[in-house]
Structure formats: structure tokens, C-alpha cells
Write a protein that holds these residues in place. Structure first.
Motif, PDB file in Angstrom:
ATOM      1  N   SER A 121       0.821  -1.210   0.000  1.00 30.65           N
ATOM      2  CA  SER A 121       0.000   0.000   0.000  1.00 30.65           C
ATOM      3  C   SER A 121       0.857   1.263   0.000  1.00 30.65           C
ATOM      4  CB  SER A 121      -0.923   0.003   1.225  1.00 30.65           C
ATOM      5  OG  SER A 121      -1.497   1.275   1.435  1.00 30.65           O
ATOM      6  N   GLU A 122       0.675   2.101  -1.006  1.00 27.97           N
ATOM      7  CA  GLU A 122       1.395   3.370  -1.054  1.00 27.97           C
ATOM      8  C   GLU A 122       0.947   4.295   0.071  1.00 27.97           C
ATOM      9  OE1 GLU A 122       4.258   5.776  -1.906  1.00 27.97           O
ATOM     10  OE2 GLU A 122       3.967   4.011  -3.155  1.00 27.97           O
ATOM     11  N   ASN A 123      -0.343   4.235   0.426  1.00 29.84           N
ATOM     12  CA  ASN A 123      -0.842   5.055   1.533  1.00 29.84           C
ATOM     13  C   ASN A 123      -0.184   4.660   2.853  1.00 29.84           C
ATOM     14  OD1 ASN A 123      -2.573   6.549  -0.097  1.00 29.84           O
ATOM     15  ND2 ASN A 123      -4.300   5.164   0.214  1.00 29.84           N
ATOM     16  N   ALA A 124       0.005   3.348   3.036  1.00 26.99           N
ATOM     17  CA  ALA A 124       0.691   2.885   4.246  1.00 26.99           C
ATOM     18  C   ALA A 124       2.131   3.362   4.254  1.00 26.99           C
ATOM     19  CB  ALA A 124       0.628   1.361   4.330  1.00 26.99           C
ATOM     20  N   LEU A 125       2.803   3.285   3.118  1.00 24.92           N
ATOM     21  CA  LEU A 125       4.195   3.734   3.042  1.00 24.92           C
ATOM     22  C   LEU A 125       4.313   5.233   3.329  1.00 24.92           C
ATOM     23  CD1 LEU A 125       5.643   1.780  -0.012  1.00 24.92           C
ATOM     24  CD2 LEU A 125       6.217   1.472   2.393  1.00 24.92           C
ATOM     25  N   ASP A 126       3.304   6.001   2.941  1.00 23.16           N
ATOM     26  CA  ASP A 126       3.316   7.434   3.269  1.00 23.16           C
ATOM     27  C   ASP A 126       3.336   7.647   4.778  1.00 23.16           C
ATOM     28  OD1 ASP A 126       3.361   8.272   0.650  1.00 23.16           O
ATOM     29  OD2 ASP A 126       1.186   8.558   0.514  1.00 23.16           O
ATOM     30  N   ILE A 127       2.556   6.834   5.503  1.00 22.33           N
ATOM     31  CA  ILE A 127       2.535   6.934   6.969  1.00 22.33           C
ATOM     32  C   ILE A 127       3.868   6.470   7.542  1.00 22.33           C
ATOM     33  CG2 ILE A 127       1.363   6.200   9.077  1.00 22.33           C
ATOM     34  CD1 ILE A 127      -0.250   8.058   7.215  1.00 22.33           C
ATOM     35  N   ALA A 128       4.428   5.405   6.982  1.00 20.22           N
ATOM     36  CA  ALA A 128       5.736   4.923   7.432  1.00 20.22           C
ATOM     37  C   ALA A 128       6.801   5.996   7.236  1.00 20.22           C
ATOM     38  CB  ALA A 128       6.114   3.642   6.695  1.00 20.22           C
ATOM     39  N   ARG A 129       6.740   6.686   6.109  1.00 25.58           N
ATOM     40  CA  ARG A 129       7.696   7.779   5.855  1.00 25.58           C
ATOM     41  C   ARG A 129       7.552   8.877   6.910  1.00 25.58           C
ATOM     42  NH1 ARG A 129       5.820   6.869   0.485  1.00 25.58           N
ATOM     43  NH2 ARG A 129       7.413   5.862  -0.830  1.00 25.58           N
ATOM     44  N   GLN A 130       6.314   9.232   7.219  1.00 31.09           N
ATOM     45  CA  GLN A 130       6.073  10.258   8.237  1.00 31.09           C
ATOM     46  C   GLN A 130       6.668   9.842   9.576  1.00 31.09           C
ATOM     47  OE1 GLN A 130       2.031  11.838   8.577  1.00 31.09           O
ATOM     48  NE2 GLN A 130       1.628  11.209   6.466  1.00 31.09           N
ATOM     49  N   ASN A 131       6.418   8.593   9.956  1.00 33.56           N
ATOM     50  CA  ASN A 131       6.915   8.126  11.253  1.00 33.56           C
ATOM     51  C   ASN A 131       8.436   8.062  11.288  1.00 33.56           C
ATOM     52  OD1 ASN A 131       4.548   7.771  12.844  1.00 33.56           O
ATOM     53  ND2 ASN A 131       4.012   5.993  11.598  1.00 33.56           N
ATOM     54  N   ALA A 132       9.031   7.620  10.202  1.00 30.48           N
ATOM     55  CA  ALA A 132      10.490   7.574  10.153  1.00 30.48           C
ATOM     56  C   ALA A 132      11.068   8.979  10.290  1.00 30.48           C
ATOM     57  CB  ALA A 132      10.951   6.929   8.846  1.00 30.48           C
ATOM     58  N   SER A 133      10.462   9.941   9.606  1.00 26.11           N
ATOM     59  CA  SER A 133      10.949  11.319   9.667  1.00 26.11           C
ATOM     60  C   SER A 133      10.788  11.919  11.054  1.00 26.11           C
ATOM     61  CB  SER A 133      10.196  12.188   8.646  1.00 26.11           C
ATOM     62  OG  SER A 133      10.467  11.752   7.331  1.00 26.11           O
ATOM     63  N   LEU A 134       9.702  11.557  11.732  1.00 22.10           N
ATOM     64  CA  LEU A 134       9.433  12.103  13.060  1.00 22.10           C
ATOM     65  C   LEU A 134      10.274  11.453  14.156  1.00 22.10           C
ATOM     66  CD1 LEU A 134       5.533  12.341  12.855  1.00 22.10           C
ATOM     67  CD2 LEU A 134       7.112  14.276  13.021  1.00 22.10           C
ATOM     68  N   LEU A 135      10.576  10.164  13.992  1.00 17.43           N
ATOM     69  CA  LEU A 135      11.194   9.408  15.082  1.00 17.43           C
ATOM     70  C   LEU A 135      12.694   9.164  14.909  1.00 17.43           C
ATOM     71  CD1 LEU A 135       8.321   6.834  15.629  1.00 17.43           C
ATOM     72  CD2 LEU A 135       9.077   8.555  17.265  1.00 17.43           C
ATOM     73  N   LEU A 136      13.178   9.292  13.701  1.00 16.50           N
ATOM     74  CA  LEU A 136      14.589   8.991  13.459  1.00 16.50           C
ATOM     75  C   LEU A 136      15.359  10.258  13.105  1.00 16.50           C
ATOM     76  CD1 LEU A 136      14.206   5.786  11.245  1.00 16.50           C
ATOM     77  CD2 LEU A 136      14.642   5.891  13.712  1.00 16.50           C
ATOM     78  N   GLU A 137      16.505  10.419  13.722  1.00 16.00           N
ATOM     79  CA  GLU A 137      17.346  11.551  13.368  1.00 16.00           C
ATOM     80  C   GLU A 137      17.921  11.354  11.973  1.00 16.00           C
ATOM     81  OE1 GLU A 137      21.398  10.926  15.574  1.00 16.00           O
ATOM     82  OE2 GLU A 137      19.762  10.437  16.947  1.00 16.00           O
ATOM     83  N   LYS A 138      18.445  12.419  11.388  1.00 18.78           N
ATOM     84  CA  LYS A 138      18.845  12.409   9.987  1.00 18.78           C
ATOM     85  C   LYS A 138      19.808  11.288   9.649  1.00 18.78           C
ATOM     86  CE  LYS A 138      20.782  15.325   6.356  1.00 18.78           C
ATOM     87  NZ  LYS A 138      21.393  16.632   6.016  1.00 18.78           N
ATOM     88  N   GLU A 139      20.793  11.040  10.519  1.00 17.76           N
ATOM     89  CA  GLU A 139      21.777   9.990  10.251  1.00 17.76           C
ATOM     90  C   GLU A 139      21.127   8.629  10.080  1.00 17.76           C
ATOM     91  OE1 GLU A 139      25.869  10.091  12.310  1.00 17.76           O
ATOM     92  OE2 GLU A 139      24.581  11.313  13.598  1.00 17.76           O
ATOM     93  N   LEU A 140      20.124   8.347  10.920  1.00 20.00           N
ATOM     94  CA  LEU A 140      19.436   7.058  10.848  1.00 20.00           C
ATOM     95  C   LEU A 140      18.461   7.027   9.685  1.00 20.00           C
ATOM     96  CD1 LEU A 140      18.696   6.248  14.603  1.00 20.00           C
ATOM     97  CD2 LEU A 140      20.582   5.462  13.166  1.00 20.00           C
ATOM     98  N   LEU A 141      17.808   8.148   9.432  1.00 23.80           N
ATOM     99  CA  LEU A 141      16.844   8.209   8.344  1.00 23.80           C
ATOM    100  C   LEU A 141      17.497   7.891   7.010  1.00 23.80           C
ATOM    101  CD1 LEU A 141      13.877   8.787   7.811  1.00 23.80           C
ATOM    102  CD2 LEU A 141      14.457  11.201   7.507  1.00 23.80           C
TER     103      LEU A 141
END
Length: 308
Positions: free
Chosen positions: A155-175
Motif C-alpha cells: 500500500s502506497e498510503n501505508a508507506l506514506d505513513i511509514a515515511r512520516q513516522n520515520a521522519s518524526l522518530l529517526l534523526e537524519k543519520e538514521l533516516l
């Protein structure tokens, strides 16, 4: 309306909920920004007009049985705050066992220079992101040795949410270590991994239909396991059609002694373990969740058969 009056109002309005007090508390905390403890000690605090309006609208939504997490747009999982929408499953405490075993798998692979992880059927990204974040937070791995992480979903919609969570929870180096792939299982995956974790659809079709009748609004795509690779109803009715294809394909995307971890239902966990064995996985084991139910199956890939 004071905090205390709001609590009483919510409790009386949400009689069709199994947890009216908890629902009211979560909605009220989200609206006011007050913690559970603060709500207790600030009972006479008067809600602003905007807070009261939002709280009343939230209560009306909850009366339709819409899950609280979809109303607030947030759900705590493994100690982290994840964004959720009806495009993804709401993270459940049972799935934290999958994260714990994923972390243990990372510890087993510390001798490797570059650990690679795939979170298949990632949804909100809660499993893969939690594994990565925890391993760095607890110094299991350093930022320099952080594993690469693929978050994959159909699901592309699910991946959009995953992207949001990764951006919010992971610092740039980890992202920078994270990639997102839209794929039907491993169809668009062109690499192999040391660890694959997955919380795939595993609920039987009939039970999925019954679950969705209560207004929970979670995506059937992420629940119904009786589906073929083409998206059609499968001939089996045990919820494991997706699992059979996932495990069969995972063998070709694991490095030697790679680890596969899959969540399933307590009612089909033993069958899941047999699927692992039928596909040549060794050292299989089933781990129980917090309620003692069989939940996560682990298997080790015995040989390298992935071809780049």
C-alpha cells in the motif's frame, strides 16, 4: 466545561465502548495536552471553547466505534509515539514481541559489519522503526554501525505513513539508512537481508469480516490472510495464504543463517511454524505474547540461495 465534567460526560456517552473511562482520558489528554496525572489534579480546570468543541466532536466520533487512535491520529508503541490513520493497522501491544525478538536477532548478528533488515508488510513502520531506534538508543549499535532498513508494503498510503513516522522518530543519520519500497511481498525487492521481520495479514477471511463490522475501520488489506498473490480469495480459510507466499519467498531474500520473524494468530501459530519447516527453516521457535499466547515464529535460513 471543567476537566471533571468532561470526564463524566465522556463516561456517560461512551457506554457502547468496553473502556469508556480510558477512552475519555485519552481524548481529553489529546485535546488539553494534560497528562493522566494532571487530569487528576486539575479537575476544576475549565476547557477553552476550542478544547470543549474538539472534545465533544471526538466523543461523537468514538460513539460510532471509530478507534481512539484514528481519532487522535496517534498511538504509543514500544514507548514511541506513532502517527496512524485508517490506511494502517493500529499498533498492538502483542506486536511488541515481534520488536523484542527483532532486537534479539540484531544482537545475534553483531559480528557482522553491516546488518541489513527488511520489515515486510510494514504498515505504519512501527516494527522496523522501533527496532532501529531502540538499538541505537540503547547502544546495542552505534550510529556508524546502524543497520540498513527496508520498509516494504503493498500500500502506497501505508508507506506514506511509514515515511512520516520515520521522519518524526529517526534523526537524519538514521533516516538515511532507511528506504521505502512499494511491493507485493518480495516482488520488487532485489536484495537479501540478515533479518526479515513481518506482521503480515493472518486473520481468516470470515473473521476479518466480523472484526470490521464493529466500526474499527482498520484496512482489510492488512488483516485478511486468505488472499492469493493476485489479490483474489484463496482456497484456504486458515488466514495463512499470505504467510505461505511470504515464507516461501523470504528464503530467497535471506543471507546464510538469516533470521525470519513473523507474527501470526494464536490459533494458527503452530501452522505457521510448520510452514517455516516446510520451506527449510531451521531452529524454529514460537514466542508468546504478554498474555501468554503463541504469537511470533522464528526460523533460521540454513543456506544461501539468494541470487543477485
Amino acid at each position: 466545561m471543567t476537566v471533571q465534567e468532561a470526564k463524566l460526560f465522556g463516561r456517560n456517552q461512551l457506554l457502547n465502548s468496553p473502556t469508556p473511562d480510558l477512552d475519555t482520558q485519552v481524548l481529553l489528554s489529546h485535546v488539553t495536552g494534560l497528562t493522566k496525572t494532571q487530569l487528576l489534579f486539575k479537575r476544576e480546570t475549565v476547557l477553552t471553547q476550542e478544547q470543549e468543541k474538539k472534545f465533544l466532536s471526538f466523543v461523537e466520533k468514538r460513539k460510532t466505534r471509530l478507534p481512539v487512535a484514528y481519532i487522535t491520529g496517534h498511538k504509543e508503541f514500544f514507548g514511541y509515539d506513532f502517527t496512524v490513520t485508517p490506511s494502517v493497522l493500529i499498533p498492538k501491544p502483542d506486536t511488541e514481541i515481534l520488536v523484542e525478538q527483532g532486537i534479539n536477532a540484531v544482537k545475534e548478528k553483531l559480528h557482522l559489519h553491516n546488518i541489513s533488515i527488511c520489515d515486510m508488510c510494514t504498515g505504519s513502520g512501527c516494527v522496523g522503526i522501533s527496532i532501529l531506534k531502540y538499538c541505537i538508543q540503547e547502544n546495542i549499535l552505534s550510529r556508524e554501525t546502524a543497520p540498513s532498513l527496508v520498509l516494504a508494503d503493498i500500500s502506497e498510503n501505508a508507506l506514506d505513513i511509514a515515511r512520516q513516522n520515520a521522519s518524526l522518530l529517526l534523526e537524519k543519520e538514521l533516516l538515511e539508512k532507511v528506504s521505502f519500497v512499494r511491493t507485493n511481498l518480495f516482488q520488487n525487492i532485489n536484495s537479501s537481508f540478515d533479518i526479515i521481520v513481518s506482521n503480515p495479514p493472518y486473520i481468516p477471511e470470515q473473521e476479518t469480516a466480523e472484526l470490521l463490522q464493529d466500526g474499527r475501520m482498520e484496512p482489510a488489506l492488512a488483516l485478511n490472510g486468505d488472499v492469493t498473490l493476485q489479490g483474489n480469495p484463496s482456497s484456504t480459510k486458515d488466514g495463512l495464504a499470505v504467510m505461505r507466499n511470504l515464507v516461501k519467498q523470504a528464503v530467497f531474500h535471506l543471507n546464510t543463517k538469516g533470521i525470519l520473524l513473523c507474527e501470526s494468530g494464536e490459533y494458527n501459530a503452530l501452522e505457521t511454524q510448520q510452514i517455516f519447516l516446510n520451506n527449510g527453516f531451521e531452529e524454529t521457535e514460537i514466542f508468546r505474547d504478554l498474555e501468554g499466547q503463541l504469537r511470533v515464529t522464528k526460523g533460521t535460513c540454513g543456506c544461501q540461495i539468494y541470487q543477485n
